[in-house]
Design a protein around this motif. Structure first.
Motif, PDB file in Angstrom:
ATOM      1  N   LEU A   1      17.874   5.217 -13.594  1.00 36.20           N
ATOM      2  CA  LEU A   1      18.761   5.189 -12.433  1.00 36.20           C
ATOM      3  C   LEU A   1      18.067   5.767 -11.203  1.00 36.20           C
ATOM      4  N   GLY A   2      17.332   6.858 -11.407  1.00 31.99           N
ATOM      5  CA  GLY A   2      16.615   7.468 -10.293  1.00 31.99           C
ATOM      6  C   GLY A   2      15.596   6.526  -9.683  1.00 31.99           C
ATOM      7  N   PHE A   3      14.883   5.779 -10.525  1.00 31.93           N
ATOM      8  CA  PHE A   3      13.886   4.834 -10.014  1.00 31.93           C
ATOM      9  C   PHE A   3      14.553   3.701  -9.245  1.00 31.93           C
ATOM     10  N   GLN A   4      15.661   3.195  -9.781  1.00 27.17           N
ATOM     11  CA  GLN A   4      16.362   2.106  -9.097  1.00 27.17           C
ATOM     12  C   GLN A   4      16.841   2.531  -7.715  1.00 27.17           C
ATOM     13  N   LYS A   5      17.272   3.778  -7.587  1.00 27.97           N
ATOM     14  CA  LYS A   5      17.698   4.288  -6.286  1.00 27.97           C
ATOM     15  C   LYS A   5      16.493   4.585  -5.392  1.00 27.97           C
ATOM     16  N   TYR A   6      15.440   5.092  -6.003  1.00 28.07           N
ATOM     17  CA  TYR A   6      14.269   5.537  -5.243  1.00 28.07           C
ATOM     18  C   TYR A   6      13.605   4.389  -4.485  1.00 28.07           C
ATOM     19  N   ILE A   7      13.454   3.233  -5.108  1.00 27.19           N
ATOM     20  CA  ILE A   7      12.718   2.147  -4.466  1.00 27.19           C
ATOM     21  C   ILE A   7      13.514   1.485  -3.346  1.00 27.19           C
ATOM     22  N   GLN A   8      14.775   1.844  -3.211  1.00 29.77           N
ATOM     23  CA  GLN A   8      15.565   1.281  -2.114  1.00 29.77           C
ATOM     24  C   GLN A   8      15.079   1.757  -0.752  1.00 29.77           C
ATOM     25  N   ARG A   9      14.258   2.814  -0.756  1.00 29.88           N
ATOM     26  CA  ARG A   9      13.740   3.322   0.523  1.00 29.88           C
ATOM     27  C   ARG A   9      12.628   2.433   1.093  1.00 29.88           C
ATOM     28  N   PHE A  10      12.103   1.516   0.286  1.00 29.65           N
ATOM     29  CA  PHE A  10      10.991   0.677   0.732  1.00 29.65           C
ATOM     30  C   PHE A  10      11.504  -0.677   1.216  1.00 29.65           C
ATOM     31  N   ASP A  11      10.946  -1.128   2.346  1.00 32.33           N
ATOM     32  CA  ASP A  11      11.278  -2.465   2.839  1.00 32.33           C
ATOM     33  C   ASP A  11      10.655  -3.526   1.933  1.00 32.33           C
ATOM     34  N   GLY A  12      11.375  -4.594   1.697  1.00 25.78           N
ATOM     35  CA  GLY A  12      10.892  -5.675   0.860  1.00 25.78           C
ATOM     36  C   GLY A  12      11.931  -6.070  -0.177  1.00 25.78           C
ATOM     37  N   ASP A  13      11.587  -7.054  -0.973  1.00 23.77           N
ATOM     38  CA  ASP A  13      12.496  -7.563  -2.008  1.00 23.77           C
ATOM     39  C   ASP A  13      12.003  -7.118  -3.382  1.00 23.77           C
ATOM     40  N   PHE A  14      12.919  -6.601  -4.193  1.00 22.43           N
ATOM     41  CA  PHE A  14      12.604  -6.159  -5.550  1.00 22.43           C
ATOM     42  C   PHE A  14      13.422  -6.970  -6.550  1.00 22.43           C
ATOM     43  N   VAL A  15      12.759  -7.418  -7.594  1.00 25.10           N
ATOM     44  CA  VAL A  15      13.445  -8.136  -8.673  1.00 25.10           C
ATOM     45  C   VAL A  15      13.043  -7.484  -9.993  1.00 25.10           C
TER      46      VAL A  15
ATOM     47  N   ASP B   1       0.830  -1.208   0.000  1.00 25.41           N
ATOM     48  CA  ASP B   1       0.000   0.000   0.000  1.00 25.41           C
ATOM     49  C   ASP B   1       0.863   1.256   0.000  1.00 25.41           C
ATOM     50  N   VAL B   2       1.943   1.233   0.765  1.00 31.72           N
ATOM     51  CA  VAL B   2       2.844   2.382   0.822  1.00 31.72           C
ATOM     52  C   VAL B   2       3.503   2.602  -0.539  1.00 31.72           C
ATOM     53  N   LEU B   3       3.943   1.526  -1.158  1.00 32.26           N
ATOM     54  CA  LEU B   3       4.599   1.596  -2.466  1.00 32.26           C
ATOM     55  C   LEU B   3       3.653   2.184  -3.511  1.00 32.26           C
ATOM     56  N   GLU B   4       2.419   1.696  -3.553  1.00 28.66           N
ATOM     57  CA  GLU B   4       1.465   2.155  -4.564  1.00 28.66           C
ATOM     58  C   GLU B   4       1.023   3.588  -4.303  1.00 28.66           C
ATOM     59  N   SER B   5       0.935   3.986  -3.047  1.00 25.08           N
ATOM     60  CA  SER B   5       0.557   5.368  -2.740  1.00 25.08           C
ATOM     61  C   SER B   5       1.677   6.331  -3.110  1.00 25.08           C
ATOM     62  N   ASP B   6       2.911   5.910  -2.885  1.00 24.64           N
ATOM     63  CA  ASP B   6       4.049   6.779  -3.141  1.00 24.64           C
ATOM     64  C   ASP B   6       4.368   6.895  -4.631  1.00 24.64           C
ATOM     65  N   ILE B   7       4.067   5.855  -5.398  1.00 24.80           N
ATOM     66  CA  ILE B   7       4.348   5.854  -6.838  1.00 24.80           C
ATOM     67  C   ILE B   7       3.036   5.593  -7.581  1.00 24.80           C
ATOM     68  N   PRO B   8       2.208   6.626  -7.775  1.00 30.18           N
ATOM     69  CA  PRO B   8       0.853   6.426  -8.317  1.00 30.18           C
ATOM     70  C   PRO B   8       0.804   5.939  -9.758  1.00 30.18           C
ATOM     71  N   LYS B   9       1.912   6.036 -10.497  1.00 33.50           N
ATOM     72  CA  LYS B   9       1.908   5.612 -11.899  1.00 33.50           C
ATOM     73  C   LYS B   9       2.244   4.131 -12.090  1.00 33.50           C
ATOM     74  N   LEU B  10       2.368   3.388 -10.993  1.00 34.07           N
ATOM     75  CA  LEU B  10       2.597   1.953 -11.122  1.00 34.07           C
ATOM     76  C   LEU B  10       1.384   1.277 -11.763  1.00 34.07           C
ATOM     77  N   LYS B  11       1.648   0.377 -12.698  1.00 34.55           N
ATOM     78  CA  LYS B  11       0.589  -0.404 -13.338  1.00 34.55           C
ATOM     79  C   LYS B  11       0.648  -1.829 -12.798  1.00 34.55           C
ATOM     80  N   LEU B  12      -0.444  -2.268 -12.188  1.00 35.04           N
ATOM     81  CA  LEU B  12      -0.492  -3.605 -11.599  1.00 35.04           C
ATOM     82  C   LEU B  12      -0.672  -4.652 -12.696  1.00 35.04           C
ATOM     83  N   LEU B  13       0.203  -5.672 -12.701  1.00 30.62           N
ATOM     84  CA  LEU B  13       0.118  -6.742 -13.686  1.00 30.62           C
ATOM     85  C   LEU B  13      -0.382  -8.047 -13.073  1.00 30.62           C
TER      86      LEU B  13
END
Length: 274
Positions: free
Chosen positions: A250-264, A217-229
């Motif tokens: 590069l900015g996006f790759q750095k930006y999501i590091q602030r969120f807890d969880g695993d990203f692939v 919920d935090v991720l989707e609220s913070d990045i409203p342009k995410l498209k759910l697949l």
């Protein structure tokens, strides 16, 4: 607005008609908190703006409550280093940039990047963005004839506190853009929601990635342009696949590091400029 004299306080104050000019207590407090937490301005400028909020409060009781709350926070307000090192206000520069955006006119200025020499720029400003304590002017770089093709590669980011001098415009005429040029212009919405950490690139990219964690919920609220697949949940942990289009990979790759969880990251592909 009426000016009234308070015998209790021995002073005059502005009284605004209900529904015009008034701020409710919670509205004034929220605006004050946002301003204080941003650390965007000098301490004296923050205090002046908050005083305006206070004077716009509905009644004396609410004014006193807001003053008590904000005075405590102003005492511990920490200015950014840029204000500690020089007595400089950003407000004149921001006003000049806004005027150029509204009037669609060129902006000429001298600019110093941290650790580098002063350089001269001529730009067509399109947006002012606030990000992580700093204001940025997003612009198209112009040539000596004050023209450009408004291509994506001509976009530049300028941190407003690095502006040295804003020069009087060499051209008072508003820009006249063709329909094709207007279609190529990046929008304020794209800058605000599809750029990250104020790191721009030279091309748009479509990113497909998976997130596994507890803070979807935090991720989707913070990045409203995410498209759910795709989405699934196992033992209370969300596993979600998203897609996003951005011009700052590069900015996006750095930006999501602030969120807890695993990203692939599953797929990164170049797409046509918007």
């Amino acid at each position: 607005m009426k000016v009234k004299y308070s015998r209790k306080y021995g002073s005059y104050h502005a009284q605004y008609e209900q529904g015009y000019g008034n701020l409710k207590y919670n509205q004034a407090v929220i605006l004050s908190k946002i301003l204080l937490e941003s650390r965007a301005l000098r301490k004296d400028e923050v205090a002046e703006i908050i005083n305006i909020f206070v004077e716009r409060a509905v009644d004396d009781k609410e004014r006193r409550r807001i003053k008590r709350l904000t005075e405590l926070e102003l005492d511990s307000y920490q200015e950014l280093k840029i204000y500690q090192e020089q007595d400089k206000s950003l407000l004149p520069a921001i006003s000049a940039i806004f005027d150029a955006i509204v009037d669609q006119r060129p902006l000429s200025f001298s600019y110093r990047k941290p650790g580098e020499k002063v350089e001269e720029y001529k730009v067509f400003p399109i947006s002012v963005i606030f990000d992580n304590h700093y204001f940025y002017c997003i612009s198209y770089k112009l040539d000596d004839n004050l023209t450009c093709d408004y291509q994506f590669s001509e976009i530049r980011y300028f941190r407003v506190d690095c502006f040295q001098t804003i020069h009087k415009s060499e051209n008072d005429l508003a820009f006249t853009l063709s329909p094709e040029q207007k279609d190529r212009l990046i929008t304020d919405e794209q800058v605000r929601y599809q750029a990250f950490s104020m790191l721009s690139g030279n091309e748009w990219a479509r990113i497909t990635f998976e997130y596994k964690g507890l803070y979807r919920d935090v991720l989707e609220s913070d990045i409203p342009k995410l498209k759910l697949l795709e989405e699934s949940t196992s033992d209370g942990v969300d596993q979600v696949r998203y897609e996003i289009e951005t011009f700052s990979l590069l900015g996006f790759q750095k930006y999501i590091q602030r969120f807890d969880g695993d990203f692939v990251f599953l797929k990164i592909e170049a797409i046509d400029n918007k």
